[in-house]
Design an enzyme around this catalytic site. Structure first.
Site, PDB file in Angstrom:
ATOM      1  CE  LYS A 195      10.325 -12.826 -43.700  1.00  0.00           C
ATOM      2  NZ  LYS A 195       9.003 -12.523 -43.151  1.00  0.00           N
TER       3      LYS A 195
HETATM    4  O1  G3P Z   1       5.660 -12.899 -43.793  1.00  0.00           O
HETATM    5  C1  G3P Z   1       5.335 -12.010 -44.798  1.00  0.00           C
HETATM    6  C2  G3P Z   1       4.005 -12.207 -45.461  1.00  0.00           C
HETATM    7  O2  G3P Z   1       3.574 -13.529 -45.349  1.00  0.00           O
HETATM    8  C3  G3P Z   1       2.986 -11.196 -45.099  1.00  0.00           C
HETATM    9  O3  G3P Z   1       1.700 -11.487 -45.581  1.00  0.00           O
HETATM   10  O4  G3P Z   1      -0.727 -11.077 -45.549  1.00  0.00           O
HETATM   11  O5  G3P Z   1       0.833  -9.305 -44.718  1.00  0.00           O
HETATM   12  O6  G3P Z   1       0.683  -9.818 -47.144  1.00  0.00           O
HETATM   13  P1  G3P Z   1       0.575 -10.357 -45.754  1.00  0.00           P
END
Ligand code: G3P
Length: 225
Positions: free
Chosen positions: A84
């Protein structure tokens, strides 16, 4: 649309792997930080032993050189590791570099279609538009998935997949599929929630109740014979 789990928690991965639906896992520094005391390399290797699919491991360097160094290290842990990198110019450079080394990338923190298009052109394996975080700032996150799907669909040279990230509720999963995402990476709680429906619960209760009643009638009938 494939389902990935957005977590670094081994118990959650073991559980969802047993459901027969899991095609991959995404981790990030925040998710790793939640697993107190867990070693990153050991965690990634353990995930690779549980799931036969791409496992995203995120770099934390701010320049392409650093991202590539980290990426080469992580990729050596297991062939299913995907690196990533952020949706920045340095991230593009790292994507192109890692691609030349035969290493797949997940270009993350994608918030507009230009970032997605350039990431694809640099050779990204997947791009990760963050649906929920756009919704958080009152921009419709799902529109971005749709726009990227449209743009990618117009270019036969692009084989980069769209990974809908920052999924916050079960409806997001279906909306992502309809908008053209290839993958949705979903937190454990949202996946659990997505299999719940009050009519399913009520239906199970009623079937069990009727079955018990039927058995009681049969026992009573046998008793009077
Ligand atoms: O993996 C990255 C992403 O899914 C993070 O989600 O909920 O922290 O915006 P969030």
């Amino acid at each position: 649309m494939k389902i990935f789990l957005d977590t670094a928690n081994i118990r959650e991965i073991e559980e969802v792997a047993s459901w027969g639906i899991l095609s991959g896992v995404t981790t990030n520094p925040t998710l790793m930080a939640r697993e107190e005391g867990a070693d990153f390399e050991e965690t990634v290797k353990k995930i690779a032993s549980l799931v036969d699919g791409p496992i995203s491991a995120e770099t934390v360097s701010e320049d392409a050189d650093g991202m590539v160094k980290e990426g080469m290290k992580f990729a050596a842990w297991h062939p299913n590791v995907v690196i990533k990198v952020p949706s920045t110019i340095e991230g593009l450079k790292a994507t192109a570099w890692l691609k030349r080394e035969g290493i797949r990338t997940n270009v993350t923190l994608c918030f507009n279609a230009n970032q997605a298009l350039l990431a694809a052109r640099a050779g990204a394996f997947v791009v990760s538009p963050f649906v929920g975080r756009l919704d958080d700032i009152s921009e419709p996150g799902m529109d971005l998935i749709q726009e990227i799907a449209e743009v990618f669909g117009m270019d036969s040279e692009i084989d980069t997949q769209i990974l809908a990230a920052s999924i916050r509720h079960p409806r997001h999963i279906i909306e992502a599929a309809k908008a053209g995402a290839d993958i949705a990476t979903v937190p454990f709680g949202v996946l659990q929630q997505s299999m719940k429906h009050p009519l399913t619960e009520a239906g199970i209760e009623r079937f069990l109740d009727d079955w018990r009643k039927r058995e009681a009638v049969q026992i009573a009938t046998v008793g009077t014979e």
